[in-house]
Scaffold this active site. Structure first.
Site, mmCIF file in Angstrom:
data_model
loop_
_atom_site.group_PDB
_atom_site.id
_atom_site.type_symbol
_atom_site.label_atom_id
_atom_site.label_comp_id
_atom_site.label_asym_id
_atom_site.label_seq_id
_atom_site.Cartn_x
_atom_site.Cartn_y
_atom_site.Cartn_z
ATOM 1 N N HIS A 18 0.920 -1.128 0.078
ATOM 2 C CA HIS A 18 0.064 -0.039 -0.306
ATOM 3 C C HIS A 18 0.975 1.281 0.005
ATOM 4 O O HIS A 18 2.161 1.371 0.111
ATOM 5 C CB HIS A 18 -0.813 0.156 1.328
ATOM 6 C CG HIS A 18 -0.393 0.322 2.657
ATOM 7 N ND1 HIS A 18 -1.169 0.660 3.507
ATOM 8 C CD2 HIS A 18 0.880 0.278 2.900
ATOM 9 C CE1 HIS A 18 -0.380 0.921 4.709
ATOM 10 N NE2 HIS A 18 0.877 0.807 4.195
ATOM 11 N N CYS A 37 5.048 5.370 5.261
ATOM 12 C CA CYS A 37 3.953 4.801 4.664
ATOM 13 C C CYS A 37 3.562 5.667 3.340
ATOM 14 O O CYS A 37 2.529 5.098 2.596
ATOM 15 C CB CYS A 37 2.673 4.330 5.470
ATOM 16 S SG CYS A 37 2.914 2.903 6.386
ATOM 17 N N HIS A 43 5.042 -0.241 -0.396
ATOM 18 C CA HIS A 43 5.783 -1.218 0.318
ATOM 19 C C HIS A 43 4.896 -2.093 0.982
ATOM 20 O O HIS A 43 3.607 -1.669 0.740
ATOM 21 C CB HIS A 43 6.370 -0.327 1.615
ATOM 22 C CG HIS A 43 5.342 0.344 2.425
ATOM 23 N ND1 HIS A 43 4.757 1.573 2.010
ATOM 24 C CD2 HIS A 43 4.792 -0.218 3.399
ATOM 25 C CE1 HIS A 43 3.665 1.690 2.857
ATOM 26 N NE2 HIS A 43 3.875 0.937 3.866
ATOM 27 N N HIS A 45 3.017 -5.047 3.797
ATOM 28 C CA HIS A 45 2.773 -5.576 5.295
ATOM 29 C C HIS A 45 2.464 -6.940 5.236
ATOM 30 O O HIS A 45 2.032 -7.272 4.377
ATOM 31 C CB HIS A 45 1.901 -4.561 5.800
ATOM 32 C CG HIS A 45 2.354 -3.159 6.046
ATOM 33 N ND1 HIS A 45 3.153 -2.932 7.264
ATOM 34 C CD2 HIS A 45 2.087 -1.973 5.455
ATOM 35 C CE1 HIS A 45 3.242 -1.475 7.223
ATOM 36 N NE2 HIS A 45 2.499 -0.903 6.146
ATOM 37 N N ASP A 83 -4.838 -10.618 -0.740
ATOM 38 C CA ASP A 83 -3.516 -11.402 -0.794
ATOM 39 C C ASP A 83 -2.843 -11.294 -1.663
ATOM 40 O O ASP A 83 -3.084 -11.378 -2.987
ATOM 41 C CB ASP A 83 -3.607 -12.668 -0.274
ATOM 42 C CG ASP A 83 -2.588 -13.418 0.161
ATOM 43 O OD1 ASP A 83 -1.683 -12.824 0.818
ATOM 44 O OD2 ASP A 83 -2.337 -14.508 -0.291
ATOM 45 N N HIS A 84 -1.722 -10.826 -1.437
ATOM 46 C CA HIS A 84 -0.753 -10.213 -2.493
ATOM 47 C C HIS A 84 -1.009 -9.461 -3.695
ATOM 48 O O HIS A 84 -0.748 -9.430 -4.788
ATOM 49 C CB HIS A 84 -0.259 -11.585 -3.180
ATOM 50 C CG HIS A 84 0.873 -12.589 -2.682
ATOM 51 N ND1 HIS A 84 0.401 -13.243 -1.430
ATOM 52 C CD2 HIS A 84 2.100 -12.773 -2.751
ATOM 53 C CE1 HIS A 84 1.367 -13.661 -0.946
ATOM 54 N NE2 HIS A 84 2.317 -13.522 -1.541
ATOM 55 N N GLU A 128 -1.147 -4.352 11.633
ATOM 56 C CA GLU A 128 -0.362 -4.021 10.439
ATOM 57 C C GLU A 128 1.116 -4.613 10.628
ATOM 58 O O GLU A 128 1.630 -5.094 9.873
ATOM 59 C CB GLU A 128 -0.508 -2.742 10.005
ATOM 60 C CG GLU A 128 0.033 -2.113 8.995
ATOM 61 C CD GLU A 128 -0.321 -0.596 8.750
ATOM 62 O OE1 GLU A 128 -1.251 -0.363 7.850
ATOM 63 O OE2 GLU A 128 0.162 0.249 9.379
HETATM 64 NI NI NI Z 1 2.446 0.869 5.423
#
Ligand code: NI
Length: 138
Positions: A18, A37, A43, A45, A83-84, A128
């Site tokens: 995100h 972020c 990047h 998580h 996911d992914h 997170e």
């Molecule tokens: Ni982040």
């Protein structure tokens, strides 16, 4: 024996990328507000989700809810969707919604709530990181 209310938990893990930012802000404004972020190139998580379903034990099965069914619902509503994925680019849920932990937990709650019978209480917690997590309803 009287019916007992029990909470049943299912853990789900998914990986997603995100970026937190506002389109109408400069990169500097976004970095000041969202820190790492706001990284322009996204990047990832390793998100962890705890799904808590509370209800009465069904005396005919001894179950509150069939966890296999709960797994199927989380697979369809969370894993297949997020996911992914890049939450900003791949997921229409976040096209115009900043994918913060707060917003993600509310979006996932709404998706699961539609699939879980209203006789159950539902609460979810989204991690997170190990140290940063979000719970809804609060
Ligand atoms: Ni982040």
């Amino acid at each position: 024996m009287k019916n007992h209310r029990v909470a049943v938990f299912r853990k789900v893990t998914f990986n997603a990328a995100h970026r937190l930012y506002r389109k109408d802000w400069t990169n500097e404004q976004n970095k000041n507000c969202f820190g790492l972020c706001a990284n322009e190139n996204y990047h990832g998580h390793n998100y962890r989700l705890d799904v808590k379903v509370t209800g009465e034990i069904d005396p005919s099965t001894g179950y509150v809810i069939d966890i296999a069914e709960l797994k199927m619902i989380t697979d369809e509503e969370v894993m297949e969707r997020f996911d992914h994925r890049n939450l900003n680019l791949d997921c229409p849920e976040f096209k115009d919604l900043n994918p913060t932990g707060e917003n993600i937990v509310v979006v996932i709650y709404s998706l699961l709530r539609k699939r879980i019978d209203s006789k159950y209480d539902l609460q979810i917690r989204l991690y997170e990181t190990d140290r940063n997590y979000f719970e809804y309803p609060a």
